[in-house]
Design a protein around this motif. Structure first.
Motif, short mmCIF file in Angstrom:
data_model
loop_
_atom_site.label_atom_id
_atom_site.label_comp_id
_atom_site.label_asym_id
_atom_site.label_seq_id
_atom_site.Cartn_x
_atom_site.Cartn_y
_atom_site.Cartn_z
N THR A 37 51.04 16.25 11.39
CA THR A 37 50.96 17.40 12.50
C THR A 37 49.87 17.23 13.22
OG1 THR A 37 49.48 18.68 10.98
CG2 THR A 37 51.58 19.23 10.86
N ARG A 39 47.44 19.13 14.23
CA ARG A 39 46.34 19.80 13.93
C ARG A 39 45.61 18.91 12.93
NH1 ARG A 39 44.30 25.09 13.72
NH2 ARG A 39 42.96 25.42 11.89
N HIS A 40 46.33 18.43 11.84
CA HIS A 40 45.82 17.57 10.65
C HIS A 40 45.23 16.32 11.28
CE1 HIS A 40 46.22 15.52 6.50
NE2 HIS A 40 45.15 16.46 6.48
N TYR A 43 41.92 17.18 13.28
CA TYR A 43 40.89 17.22 12.48
C TYR A 43 40.43 16.06 11.59
CZ TYR A 43 38.43 19.04 8.02
OH TYR A 43 37.59 18.99 7.10
N THR A 44 41.46 15.40 11.02
CA THR A 44 41.17 13.97 10.32
C THR A 44 40.46 12.97 11.47
OG1 THR A 44 42.97 14.16 8.88
CG2 THR A 44 41.91 11.99 9.19
#
Length: 239
Positions: A37, A39-40, A43-44
């Motif tokens: 995704t 978002r993931h 963030y990562t």
């Protein structure tokens, strides 16, 4: 007695939603083909950049965060499971994703939060790892006055948070008898500021889980929203 609240900005006053949305718009379709995704990945990517940014600072080779973020893009894709990152995405797509940082918007309640604190006699400051022009622009776009003189960037001292020297450089701007608060939605940020002499206010709006078991400190105010955090600071100040 003068009263001050120093805010972390990105992640605390400002949401990452526009950044995640930009990643989705630029490379989201390709990410989904690998069950990733936006978002993931976003963030990562940020976490990887913050890690290298901090390590470079600790080893006395400070680099601005935006340079570090640009550098670790393809490595983060590789760690996410993309076998050939440089065929998967282009430099132009990387730069378009990074540009999403300039589109970030203030969180719901951020304006009311700062207004409540100012009405209670607090001077509001901003302490950021980002470049001041970009970070101040978030407030300007929202029509919220934030004087340039009240911004401090890690770039100024070339020392990254959470090094204690970074927080001390801000704390030392104030007199010993002043009331001094540090407010953030990152527990590592608030807890480090507490250790040099700030009172600490934490908002769960970003991290959700404070993970208190790994932070060896007692937070003075903890709230689920920015407005309730401001109210807690004001109440603690009166008490």
């Amino acid at each position: 007695m003068p009263k001050h609240v120093v805010f972390d900005v990105v992640g605390t006053c400002v949401s990452f939603d526009a950044y995640f949305a930009r990643i989705e718009n630029v490379i989201g379709t390709k990410l989904h083909q690998h069950a990733i995704t936006a978002r993931h990945f976003g963030y990562t990517w940020m976490e990887a950049a913050e890690l290298e940014f901090t390590f470079l600072s600790i080893s006395e080779r400070y680099k601005p965060y935006k340079e570090v973020m640009k550098a670790v893009f393809y490595r983060t894709l590789w760690m996410a499971g993309i076998d050939d990152p440089r065929s998967f995405a282009t430099d132009s797509e990387r730069d378009q994703c990074i540009a999403g940082y300039s589109e970030l918007k203030l969180r719901d309640g951020a304006k009311e939060c700062l207004e409540k604190l100012r009405a209670a006699g607090f001077t509001v400051w901003c302490f950021t790892t980002g470049d001041i022009a970009r970070v101040r622009g978030y407030f300007e776009k929202a029509g919220l006055d934030m004087p340039l003189a009240n911004f401090v960037s890690c770039d100024d001292q070339k020392i990254a948070k959470p090094a204690l020297a970074a927080y001390r450089s801000v704390l030392n701007k104030f007199s010993a008898d002043d009331e001094k608060w540090f407010a953030a939605a990152h527990m590592w940020d608030v807890s480090a500021a507490k250790s040099v002499g700030f009172k600490g206010a934490y908002c769960t709006v970003y991290e959700k889980e404070p993970c208190l078991e790994i932070f060896d400190t007692e937070i003075d105010v903890m709230a689920d929203g920015l407005v309730t955090m401001a109210e807690g600071i004001c109440q603690a100040s009166i008490a």
